[in-house]
Design an enzyme around this catalytic site. Structure first.
Site, PDB file in Angstrom:
ATOM      1  N   PHE A   1     -27.715  41.569  20.897  1.00  0.00           N
ATOM      2  CA  PHE A   1     -26.106  41.330  20.544  1.00  0.00           C
ATOM      3  C   PHE A   1     -25.653  40.903  21.926  1.00  0.00           C
ATOM      4  CE2 PHE A   1     -26.564  43.606  16.646  1.00  0.00           C
ATOM      5  CZ  PHE A   1     -26.085  42.539  15.605  1.00  0.00           C
TER       6      PHE A   1
ATOM      7  N   LYS B   1     -21.123  56.697  17.782  1.00  0.00           N
ATOM      8  CA  LYS B   1     -20.434  55.728  17.512  1.00  0.00           C
ATOM      9  C   LYS B   1     -18.925  55.979  17.178  1.00  0.00           C
ATOM     10  CE  LYS B   1     -23.533  52.194  17.897  1.00  0.00           C
ATOM     11  NZ  LYS B   1     -23.529  51.579  19.257  1.00  0.00           N
TER      12      LYS B   1
ATOM     13  N   VAL C   1     -33.153  43.346  13.421  1.00  0.00           N
ATOM     14  CA  VAL C   1     -34.512  43.668  14.320  1.00  0.00           C
ATOM     15  C   VAL C   1     -34.033  43.817  15.586  1.00  0.00           C
ATOM     16  CG1 VAL C   1     -36.745  43.504  14.738  1.00  0.00           C
ATOM     17  CG2 VAL C   1     -35.856  43.012  12.505  1.00  0.00           C
TER      18      VAL C   1
ATOM     19  N   PHE D   1     -30.998  46.316  32.423  1.00  0.00           N
ATOM     20  CA  PHE D   1     -32.015  47.024  33.060  1.00  0.00           C
ATOM     21  C   PHE D   1     -33.330  46.414  32.553  1.00  0.00           C
ATOM     22  CE2 PHE D   1     -32.616  51.656  34.416  1.00  0.00           C
ATOM     23  CZ  PHE D   1     -33.041  51.330  35.504  1.00  0.00           C
TER      24      PHE D   1
ATOM     25  N   ALA E   1     -26.856  50.451  34.597  1.00  0.00           N
ATOM     26  CA  ALA E   1     -25.407  50.011  34.478  1.00  0.00           C
ATOM     27  C   ALA E   1     -24.539  51.357  34.338  1.00  0.00           C
ATOM     28  CB  ALA E   1     -25.177  49.499  33.001  1.00  0.00           C
TER      29      ALA E   1
ATOM     30  N   TYR F   1     -28.306  57.736  10.291  1.00  0.00           N
ATOM     31  CA  TYR F   1     -27.399  57.022  11.243  1.00  0.00           C
ATOM     32  C   TYR F   1     -26.029  57.564  11.289  1.00  0.00           C
ATOM     33  CZ  TYR F   1     -26.386  53.165  14.168  1.00  0.00           C
ATOM     34  OH  TYR F   1     -25.982  52.750  15.435  1.00  0.00           O
TER      35      TYR F   1
HETATM   36  P1  NAI Z   1     -31.090  45.962  22.838  1.00  0.00           P
HETATM   37  O1  NAI Z   1     -32.044  46.975  22.951  1.00  0.00           O
HETATM   38  O2  NAI Z   1     -31.539  44.324  22.166  1.00  0.00           O
HETATM   39  O3  NAI Z   1     -29.946  45.691  24.108  1.00  0.00           O
HETATM   40  C1  NAI Z   1     -29.824  46.572  24.921  1.00  0.00           C
HETATM   41  C2  NAI Z   1     -29.364  46.124  26.285  1.00  0.00           C
HETATM   42  O4  NAI Z   1     -28.874  47.133  27.014  1.00  0.00           O
HETATM   43  C3  NAI Z   1     -30.305  45.203  27.101  1.00  0.00           C
HETATM   44  O5  NAI Z   1     -29.645  44.093  27.688  1.00  0.00           O
HETATM   45  C4  NAI Z   1     -30.914  46.324  28.141  1.00  0.00           C
HETATM   46  O6  NAI Z   1     -31.162  45.590  29.276  1.00  0.00           O
HETATM   47  C5  NAI Z   1     -29.554  47.021  28.342  1.00  0.00           C
HETATM   48  N1  NAI Z   1     -29.731  48.255  29.027  1.00  0.00           N
HETATM   49  C6  NAI Z   1     -30.339  49.225  28.324  1.00  0.00           C
HETATM   50  N2  NAI Z   1     -30.156  50.366  29.345  1.00  0.00           N
HETATM   51  C7  NAI Z   1     -29.329  50.068  30.340  1.00  0.00           C
HETATM   52  C8  NAI Z   1     -28.987  50.652  31.447  1.00  0.00           C
HETATM   53  N3  NAI Z   1     -29.215  52.107  31.780  1.00  0.00           N
HETATM   54  N4  NAI Z   1     -28.433  49.851  32.546  1.00  0.00           N
HETATM   55  C9  NAI Z   1     -28.079  48.743  32.213  1.00  0.00           C
HETATM   56  N5  NAI Z   1     -28.579  47.935  31.022  1.00  0.00           N
HETATM   57  C10 NAI Z   1     -29.297  48.706  30.031  1.00  0.00           C
HETATM   58  O7  NAI Z   1     -30.101  46.534  21.885  1.00  0.00           O
HETATM   59  P2  NAI Z   1     -28.953  45.966  20.603  1.00  0.00           P
HETATM   60  O8  NAI Z   1     -29.502  46.241  19.308  1.00  0.00           O
HETATM   61  O9  NAI Z   1     -28.465  44.498  20.964  1.00  0.00           O
HETATM   62  O10 NAI Z   1     -27.748  46.788  20.686  1.00  0.00           O
HETATM   63  C11 NAI Z   1     -26.713  46.523  21.448  1.00  0.00           C
HETATM   64  C12 NAI Z   1     -25.405  47.282  20.938  1.00  0.00           C
HETATM   65  O11 NAI Z   1     -25.269  46.794  19.568  1.00  0.00           O
HETATM   66  C13 NAI Z   1     -25.810  48.718  20.711  1.00  0.00           C
HETATM   67  O12 NAI Z   1     -24.536  49.562  20.799  1.00  0.00           O
HETATM   68  C14 NAI Z   1     -26.262  48.887  19.349  1.00  0.00           C
HETATM   69  O13 NAI Z   1     -25.762  50.184  18.960  1.00  0.00           O
HETATM   70  C15 NAI Z   1     -25.231  47.891  18.573  1.00  0.00           C
HETATM   71  N6  NAI Z   1     -25.601  47.674  17.227  1.00  0.00           N
HETATM   72  C16 NAI Z   1     -27.038  47.495  17.000  1.00  0.00           C
HETATM   73  C17 NAI Z   1     -27.390  46.864  15.634  1.00  0.00           C
HETATM   74  C18 NAI Z   1     -28.770  46.665  15.261  1.00  0.00           C
HETATM   75  O14 NAI Z   1     -29.098  46.498  14.271  1.00  0.00           O
HETATM   76  N7  NAI Z   1     -29.439  46.205  16.333  1.00  0.00           N
HETATM   77  C19 NAI Z   1     -26.504  46.814  14.656  1.00  0.00           C
HETATM   78  C20 NAI Z   1     -24.990  46.995  15.051  1.00  0.00           C
HETATM   79  C21 NAI Z   1     -24.723  47.238  16.234  1.00  0.00           C
HETATM   80 NA    NA Z   2     -27.699  43.710  23.862  1.00  0.00          NA
END
Ligand code: NAI
Ligand code: NA
Length: 396
Positions: A52, A243, A273, A73, A111, A234
């Site tokens: 996202f 959350k 995914v 990261f 971060a 969840y």
């Molecule tokens: P993702 O794993 O694709 O992206 C995570 C991002 O965080 C990446 O850019 C990664 O480099 C960065 N990151 C992780 N640890 C870090 C650190 N210590 N320092 C700097 N950057 C760091 O995850 P996704 O799925 O896009 O999740 C983003 C948000 O969306 C989360 O809060 C998640 O709970 C929420 N979300 C996800 C859903 C899903 O089905 N995937 C549904 C609804 C919300």
């Molecule tokens: Na993201």
């Protein structure tokens, strides 16, 4: 070198630079196909390299011609080892942004740390002056707390009772029952420290103290609710507590931004995914049934479609941002549509290893999973020798 997917459990150890580039290009093309968005012009995305967050960065840059700073990261490529997908995505994004004449710089590091916050502050001061939109999209299993030095680990467990339900190994297609023991000790507290709102508010405080948030600026973090089928693990589980905390933090940030007429929102997004969601038990089975139903209905979206809709139909419409009774933006409306959920429940009850390929979208799940690592894209020659991108000046 020729790069192939190398799987270990739920992760892929390799990533394809050309495939990641194609993924970014496809997302840019989608945003451009939907027309201009009257959105923010100076955007900071925390968690900008995948999922996202990447979609948000692309939607801002190519929908609103925004200057973007991305924090993430990721692993750069090293001798004989590919970079992580988010690194290739970001390299490709920066290349495309530069071609389009858009400012884009990235900071690669933790971060959660004071150092990376300071580095970001310095970069904003030097290059952009102020920020109009902060997207907070981190997903991490661990957080080294910057003040206490304690390393916290999040867990994905039910609270209070053992949870038994079906799940699928999306590689083999095997549906089986899984039992998850309830959390114990400080599991809830640790999960809240990692995935709750504390770090989000630390970012906003740091930016505000340095006068880097423009008058009327907005910040958005992403949350998830989901269905009754997954709620034990969840939304009512340890991650759900985080959350809840994140959602409550939106209100305290909103208060703290009153002096600059700023705003803070949580947007509840659809199950998709990503690297983060593939690791959560039960979710892959839910997603494979959900995808099948939503695709048939014509309401399926990926990250980029979700964020495009968030920007164009919620955040930047020119009038009040529509929210639910708890103040949250909802773009999970099509996922939680009663007809969709009833159908997921009906199929859930009959799903087996033998019929999942038919009643669920296991193919779609796998494709999306491979796509995360840059594999399986049309237009990419996977048999060609790949000249890896090894140096990108703007990623610090
Ligand atoms: P993702 O794993 O694709 O992206 C995570 C991002 O965080 C990446 O850019 C990664 O480099 C960065 N990151 C992780 N640890 C870090 C650190 N210590 N320092 C700097 N950057 C760091 O995850 P996704 O799925 O896009 O999740 C983003 C948000 O969306 C989360 O809060 C998640 O709970 C929420 N979300 C996800 C859903 C899903 O089905 N995937 C549904 C609804 C919300
Ligand atoms: Na993201």
């Amino acid at each position: 070198m020729i790069i192939e997917p190398r799987m270990r459990g739920f992760i892929c150890l390799t990533a394809h630079p050309k495939g990641c580039e194609q993924s970014v290009k496809n997302q840019i093309e989608y945003i451009q196909s939907k027309g201009k968005i009257d959105g923010a012009k100076r955007v900071l995305v925390i968690g900008a390299s995948t999922g996202f967050g990447l979609a948000s960065r692309i939607a801002s840059a190519f929908g609103s011609d925004a200057a973007t700073i991305g924090v993430f990261f990721e692993k750069p490529p090293t001798e004989g080892k590919t970079a992580s997908p988010g690194w290739y995505n970001s390299a490709a994004f920066e290349k495309e942004a530069a071609n389009a004449g858009l400012y884009a710089k990235s900071i690669n590091g933790d971060a959660f740390s004071n150092e990376i916050k300071q580095q970001t502050i310095d970069l904003i001061k030097a290059d952009l002056g102020q920020i109009d939109l902060v997207i907070y999209s981190l997903a991490s299993p661990v957080r080294l707390h910057p003040t206490t030095g304690v390393l916290h680990r999040s867990v994905l467990k039910p609270i209070g009772q053992t949870f038994t339900n079906n799940t699928v190994d999306f590689h083999s297609g095997k549906v089986s029952e899984i039992t998850i023991e309830p959390c114990s000790g400080y599991d809830i507290e640790n999960t809240v420290v990692v995935m709750g709102g504390e770090d989000w508010s630390m970012w906003i405080d740091a930016l505000k103290q340095n006068n880097l948030l423009a008058e009327g600026s907005t910040t958005v973090a992403y949350s998830y609710i989901g269905s009754s089928l997954t709620e034990a693990v969840y939304r009512n589980g340890t991650i759900g507590r985080a959350k809840d905390h994140l959602e409550a933090t939106a209100f305290s940030i909103k208060d703290s931004l009153k002096s600059i007429n700023g705003n803070a929102f949580v947007s509840v997004n659809k199950a998709l995914v990503t690297q983060a969601s593939s690791a959560i038990p039960v979710i892959p089975l839910y997603i494979s049934l959900l995808y099948k139903i939503m695709k048939a209905k014509g309401t399926h979206e990926g990250c980029i479609e979700q964020i495009q809709r968030l920007y164009q139909q919620r955040l930047f419409t020119g009038s009040t941002v529509p929210v639910d009774e708890k103040g949250r933006i909802r773009i999970d409306d099509w996922e939680l549509d009663a007809e969709v959920q009833n159908e997921v429940s009906r199929l859930w009850a009959i799903a087996t290893t033998d019929n999942l390929l038919e009643i669920g979208d296991l193919e779609g799940y796998r494709k999306d999973f491979y796509n995360l690592f840059g594999f399986g894209f049309e237009g990419v020659d996977y048999l060609a020798d790949t000249n890896e991108m090894v140096n990108v000046d703007s990623i610090k």
